[in-house]
Design a protein around this motif. Structure first.
Motif, PDB file in Angstrom:
ATOM      1  N   ASP A  60      -6.484  -3.141   1.829  1.00  0.00           N
ATOM      2  CA  ASP A  60      -7.813  -3.273   2.408  1.00  0.00           C
ATOM      3  C   ASP A  60      -8.531  -1.934   2.564  1.00  0.00           C
ATOM      4  O   ASP A  60      -9.696  -1.813   2.232  1.00  0.00           O
ATOM      5  N   SER A  61      -7.844  -0.928   3.106  1.00  0.00           N
ATOM      6  CA  SER A  61      -8.499   0.347   3.380  1.00  0.00           C
ATOM      7  C   SER A  61      -7.441   1.429   3.566  1.00  0.00           C
ATOM      8  O   SER A  61      -6.238   1.153   3.562  1.00  0.00           O
ATOM      9  N   VAL A  62      -7.931   2.662   3.786  1.00  0.00           N
ATOM     10  CA  VAL A  62      -7.003   3.772   3.987  1.00  0.00           C
ATOM     11  C   VAL A  62      -6.235   3.640   5.289  1.00  0.00           C
ATOM     12  O   VAL A  62      -5.181   4.276   5.465  1.00  0.00           O
ATOM     13  N   TRP A  63      -6.735   2.814   6.212  1.00  0.00           N
ATOM     14  CA  TRP A  63      -6.029   2.660   7.491  1.00  0.00           C
ATOM     15  C   TRP A  63      -4.665   2.025   7.293  1.00  0.00           C
ATOM     16  O   TRP A  63      -3.791   2.148   8.151  1.00  0.00           O
ATOM     17  N   LYS A  64      -4.481   1.334   6.187  1.00  0.00           N
ATOM     18  CA  LYS A  64      -3.167   0.767   5.914  1.00  0.00           C
ATOM     19  C   LYS A  64      -2.097   1.850   5.874  1.00  0.00           C
ATOM     20  O   LYS A  64      -0.961   1.640   6.305  1.00  0.00           O
ATOM     21  N   MET A  65      -2.469   3.037   5.387  1.00  0.00           N
ATOM     22  CA  MET A  65      -1.500   4.119   5.255  1.00  0.00           C
ATOM     23  C   MET A  65      -1.081   4.683   6.615  1.00  0.00           C
ATOM     24  O   MET A  65      -0.103   5.421   6.710  1.00  0.00           O
ATOM     25  N   PHE A  66      -1.855   4.365   7.652  1.00  0.00           N
ATOM     26  CA  PHE A  66      -1.521   4.826   9.003  1.00  0.00           C
ATOM     27  C   PHE A  66      -0.856   3.727   9.832  1.00  0.00           C
ATOM     28  O   PHE A  66      -0.544   3.955  11.001  1.00  0.00           O
ATOM     29  N   SER A  67      -0.664   2.578   9.250  1.00  0.00           N
ATOM     30  CA  SER A  67      -0.026   1.489   9.983  1.00  0.00           C
ATOM     31  C   SER A  67       1.440   1.834  10.223  1.00  0.00           C
ATOM     32  O   SER A  67       2.073   2.519   9.409  1.00  0.00           O
ATOM     33  N   PRO A  68       2.011   1.377  11.340  1.00  0.00           N
ATOM     34  CA  PRO A  68       3.407   1.739  11.652  1.00  0.00           C
ATOM     35  C   PRO A  68       4.390   1.351  10.559  1.00  0.00           C
ATOM     36  O   PRO A  68       5.350   2.078  10.292  1.00  0.00           O
ATOM     37  N   GLY A  69       4.165   0.216   9.916  1.00  0.00           N
ATOM     38  CA  GLY A  69       5.106  -0.229   8.899  1.00  0.00           C
ATOM     39  C   GLY A  69       5.240   0.738   7.747  1.00  0.00           C
ATOM     40  O   GLY A  69       6.316   0.868   7.156  1.00  0.00           O
ATOM     41  N   ILE A  70       4.162   1.423   7.399  1.00  0.00           N
ATOM     42  CA  ILE A  70       4.199   2.398   6.307  1.00  0.00           C
ATOM     43  C   ILE A  70       4.403   3.809   6.829  1.00  0.00           C
ATOM     44  O   ILE A  70       5.207   4.578   6.290  1.00  0.00           O
ATOM     45  N   VAL A 124      -4.327  12.943  -2.392  1.00  0.00           N
ATOM     46  CA  VAL A 124      -5.533  12.120  -2.265  1.00  0.00           C
ATOM     47  C   VAL A 124      -5.502  10.957  -3.251  1.00  0.00           C
ATOM     48  O   VAL A 124      -5.847   9.812  -2.902  1.00  0.00           O
ATOM     49  N   THR A 125      -5.083  11.216  -4.486  1.00  0.00           N
ATOM     50  CA  THR A 125      -5.076  10.161  -5.502  1.00  0.00           C
ATOM     51  C   THR A 125      -4.157   9.015  -5.120  1.00  0.00           C
ATOM     52  O   THR A 125      -4.555   7.842  -5.104  1.00  0.00           O
ATOM     53  N   PHE A 126      -2.908   9.336  -4.805  1.00  0.00           N
ATOM     54  CA  PHE A 126      -1.968   8.273  -4.468  1.00  0.00           C
ATOM     55  C   PHE A 126      -2.317   7.622  -3.135  1.00  0.00           C
ATOM     56  O   PHE A 126      -2.075   6.415  -2.943  1.00  0.00           O
ATOM     57  N   PHE A 127      -2.879   8.385  -2.222  1.00  0.00           N
ATOM     58  CA  PHE A 127      -3.325   7.815  -0.952  1.00  0.00           C
ATOM     59  C   PHE A 127      -4.353   6.721  -1.195  1.00  0.00           C
ATOM     60  O   PHE A 127      -4.280   5.629  -0.613  1.00  0.00           O
ATOM     61  N   LEU A 128      -5.311   6.996  -2.056  1.00  0.00           N
ATOM     62  CA  LEU A 128      -6.353   6.014  -2.328  1.00  0.00           C
ATOM     63  C   LEU A 128      -5.830   4.836  -3.150  1.00  0.00           C
ATOM     64  O   LEU A 128      -6.208   3.683  -2.908  1.00  0.00           O
ATOM     65  N   VAL A 129      -4.966   5.132  -4.122  1.00  0.00           N
ATOM     66  CA  VAL A 129      -4.424   4.055  -4.957  1.00  0.00           C
ATOM     67  C   VAL A 129      -3.681   3.044  -4.102  1.00  0.00           C
ATOM     68  O   VAL A 129      -3.870   1.824  -4.239  1.00  0.00           O
ATOM     69  N   PHE A 130      -2.849   3.534  -3.182  1.00  0.00           N
ATOM     70  CA  PHE A 130      -2.074   2.620  -2.356  1.00  0.00           C
ATOM     71  C   PHE A 130      -2.895   2.017  -1.219  1.00  0.00           C
ATOM     72  O   PHE A 130      -2.534   0.966  -0.679  1.00  0.00           O
ATOM     73  N   SER A 131      -3.986   2.672  -0.853  1.00  0.00           N
ATOM     74  CA  SER A 131      -4.838   2.105   0.178  1.00  0.00           C
ATOM     75  C   SER A 131      -5.550   0.852  -0.318  1.00  0.00           C
ATOM     76  O   SER A 131      -5.689  -0.128   0.417  1.00  0.00           O
ATOM     77  N   PHE A 132      -5.996   0.885  -1.565  1.00  0.00           N
ATOM     78  CA  PHE A 132      -6.792  -0.224  -2.089  1.00  0.00           C
ATOM     79  C   PHE A 132      -6.044  -1.072  -3.105  1.00  0.00           C
ATOM     80  O   PHE A 132      -6.597  -2.038  -3.621  1.00  0.00           O
ATOM     81  N   GLY A 133      -4.816  -0.715  -3.393  1.00  0.00           N
ATOM     82  CA  GLY A 133      -3.994  -1.515  -4.283  1.00  0.00           C
ATOM     83  C   GLY A 133      -2.849  -2.131  -3.514  1.00  0.00           C
ATOM     84  O   GLY A 133      -2.212  -1.483  -2.691  1.00  0.00           O
ATOM     85  N   SER A 134      -2.580  -3.387  -3.770  1.00  0.00           N
ATOM     86  CA  SER A 134      -1.515  -4.072  -3.050  1.00  0.00           C
ATOM     87  C   SER A 134      -0.163  -3.510  -3.445  1.00  0.00           C
ATOM     88  O   SER A 134       0.147  -3.360  -4.628  1.00  0.00           O
ATOM     89  N   VAL A 135       0.646  -3.212  -2.438  1.00  0.00           N
ATOM     90  CA  VAL A 135       2.038  -2.823  -2.676  1.00  0.00           C
ATOM     91  C   VAL A 135       2.968  -3.931  -2.205  1.00  0.00           C
ATOM     92  O   VAL A 135       4.165  -3.723  -2.050  1.00  0.00           O
ATOM     93  N   THR A 136       2.398  -5.112  -1.999  1.00  0.00           N
ATOM     94  CA  THR A 136       3.129  -6.327  -1.634  1.00  0.00           C
ATOM     95  C   THR A 136       4.133  -6.089  -0.515  1.00  0.00           C
ATOM     96  O   THR A 136       5.229  -6.639  -0.506  1.00  0.00           O
TER      97      THR A 136
END
Length: 623
Positions: free
Chosen positions: A309-319, A364-376
């Motif tokens: 959904d967004s870059v905030w996913k990368m700050f979620s506790p699970g990740i 920055v590149t991988f941060f954005l790729v994983f923010s907006f791409g599903s890693v299931t």
């Protein structure tokens, strides 16, 4: 290249290495023992308990099949008969298959290559960061990477990302040397490593290209025209190596290789571009229809809810608890480094500039790729993010000269680690108190007027920062918090694999004995409606069972004409169905194999063996 650790920050070292000095001698004396200690810790974390490894049923079945013959090895066949391949390119399993050939097919044999790749990645990161930011930064980066939970998990897993991270680091090391001296040959080598990484993670490997190309385009000491030419040549080689497996698979007749899982048309393009790339970006409105892949909402919809959904996913506790403990220090390293370079007005060929460009663009590149791409939901994707975080955090600690800024960021980093840890209140929360207790004397020493106390304070502060992630990483030594051979998650959300496929049940053994005794020369022992039902027989008996529907059960393989032809020619005589497969719900499931199973139930003769119903098909048996 000589280390810049003993020079002024961000000043390029020219000419031959200077003669040995007491400072350089001291550096060389402490570097090897400390690096050896880091490697020893990495080996302990990565290999401890691998004798308790479990089989990952899907990947381990493929490894077992790949050890049977070169064709199955090259294509990554899931079943020993070479009927259907994995739903990914098989490169990441090649080391595991070679290890199984060397040591025998055991769960721990499949984990050994991953652990070795993890240790090699730690050493290689030290080499790359040392060359860029000095010996202390290199040692810190290696330690940071070693103690990041996701790295520990990767080294103890059987997923794609352990070899993938190592290959991208090899590409970074070659690109770094190429940028320093404008050597096209070395840049081409970097392209080769990216192409090999493509065999592990497909198009994700190309996400590293900006991080390798931008530093060369900016900082290589040669003309712009030559820089562009070198990048074009390297890119062409990279493209050729990347697409080599796909080209071979395309040119091979369908009858001469396994069907490619994840596709509706048996095409490498549908597998790589559609199923494993476009379907990961549904949150951006990307449609994979028409690519020859399984439809996105069927292949990944169940797993990707709430992801991408967004870059905030990368700050979620699970990740973040697996990867992001050092976010504040890495941000400091990147921001302070670029700011210092700007103030100093360094020339474009300065190696420090090239290093910050490489790691900054990488992150920055991988941060954005994983923010907006599903890693299931799988955190093991984050291994490449952990590498950049470790490199930038190491540089941030050693290159920042303003004590006040460093103290503030260290304090923020301890608070960030504590906040992440407290999201899991039942998992070693005492580590928060220890980290907080260490941070207070550390800050007092750092603000003191005596320089000798500053080094002590920095050491204590780094201990405070690393204490909580170290506790998380060390938890992998317990089977409760990490099962070697699985998906590599470390900590309270780790799911222990009970290794149900480590041995056949008595009922399965009776089924296997019956099918073997009545095989009558058929190519397949039996067909099964799900890969999960096929895996035990492949793992324990290397049995040639035919899985219907592939990994998602949505793959139209085998086609009805192929299925009936196998039966008519005697290459397939039995279809194995469990009780769940005979229920009304299973028979009515909307999968390509539904019609085949209905036909089997209506036209073949049932034989009850234990808890299973074996249907005998063919002439004279109702077929």
């Amino acid at each position: 290249m000589p280390s810049p650790a003993v020079t002024a920050p961000f000043v390029r070292v020219q000419g031959p290495p200077p003669p040995p000095t007491p400072a350089r001698t001291r550096t060389e004396r402490y570097e090897r023992p400390l690096l050896g200690a880091v490697v020893a810790v990495a080996a302990l974390l990565y290999f401890w308990g691998i004798w308790h490894s479990a089989y990952h049923a899907f990947y381990a079945s493929a490894v077992r099949s790949m050890t049977d013959n070169p064709g199955a090895f090259f294509y990554g066949s899931f079943d020993p008969a070479g009927s259907i391949a994995l739903d990914k390119l098989p490169g990441f399993l090649w080391p595991q298959a070679l290890s199984a050939l060397l040591f025998g097919f055991h769960p721990w044999a499949l984990v050994i290559p991953q652990g070795l790749e993890g240790v090699a990645a730690v050493v290689l990161l030290h080499v790359v960061v040392r060359r860029w930011a000095g010996v202390p930064a290199g040692l810190l980066a290696a330690a940071f990477l070693t103690l990041t939970p996701v790295t520990v998990g990767l080294a103890r897993s059987v997923t794609e990302d352990a070899p993938f991270v190592l290959l991208l680091l090899l590409a970074a090391e070659a690109a770094q040397r190429a940028t320093a001296r404008a050597r096209m040959r070395t840049l081409v080598l970097a392209g080769v490593w990216v192409g090999v990484a493509f065999q592990c993670k497909m198009l994700e490997a190309w996400a590293v290209l900006p991080a390798l190309a931008v530093p060369y385009l900016v900082a290589a000491p040669t003309s712009l025209r030559r820089r562009i030419r070198d990048l074009a040549v390297s890119g062409a080689v990279m493209l050729a190596v990347s697409l080599s497996w796909m080209l071979v698979a395309t040119l091979t007749p369908a009858s001469g290789r396994p069907y490619l899982d994840g596709t509706t048309d048996n095409s490498p393009f549908g597998l790589v571009v559609g199923y494993n790339f476009l379907t990961r970006f549904r949150s951006l409105g990307v449609d994979a229809a028409g690519t020859g892949s399984i439809v996105a909402d069927r292949a990944h919809g169940r797993l990707s809810a709430g992801m991408g959904d967004s870059v905030w996913k990368m700050f979620s506790p699970g990740i973040a608890t697996q990867t992001g403990w050092l976010y504040p220090l890495a941000a400091l390293g990147l921001a302070a480094g670029l700011s210092a370079l700007w103030r100093r007005r360094v020339p474009r060929t300065d190696p420090a500039l090239a290093g910050y460009l490489m790691w900054g663009v990488w992150l920055v590149t991988f941060f954005l790729v994983f923010s907006f791409g599903s890693v299931t939901g799988h955190t093991y994707y984050m291994g490449v993010v952990a590498v950049a975080l470790a490199a930038l955090a190491g540089a941030g600690v050693t290159q920042v000269r303003r004590r006040g800024v460093l103290c503030a960021v260290l304090a923020v980093n301890v608070a960030w680690c504590a906040a992440l840890a407290l999201t899991y209140p039942h998992f070693f929360v005492w580590s928060v108190a220890v980290a907080g207790g260490l941070s207070l004397p550390a800050l007092a020493l750092l603000v003191a007027d005596r320089p000798r106390r500053h080094r002590t304070g920095l050491a204590v502060a780094l201990t405070a920062v690393l204490f909580i992630p170290t506790v998380w990483s060390a938890s992998a030594l317990s089977l409760r918090y990490n099962q070697p051979g699985g998906f590599g998650r470390v900590g309270p959300e780790s799911v222990r694999v009970h290794n149900a496929t480590s041995a056949l049940t008595p009922a399965q053994r009776r089924v296997l004995a019956y099918l073997t005794a009545h095989r009558d020369g058929a190519r397949y022992l039996a067909a099964v409606p799900r890969w999960q039902a096929a895996a035990p027989y492949i793992l324990m008996a290397d049995a040639s069972v035919l899985p219907v529907g592939g990994f998602t059960a949505q793959v139209p393989y085998p086609a009805a004409t192929t299925f009936h032809q196998l039966i008519d020619t005697g290459r397939l005589r039995y279809v194995l169905l469990g009780r769940a497969d005979l229920t009304h719900r299973a028979r009515g499931a909307r999968t390509p194999g539904r019609a085949l199973m209905r036909w089997v139930i209506g036209h073949c003769s049932p034989v009850h063996v234990s808890a299973y119903t074996v249907y005998r098909c063919g002439p004279g048996h109702g077929g």
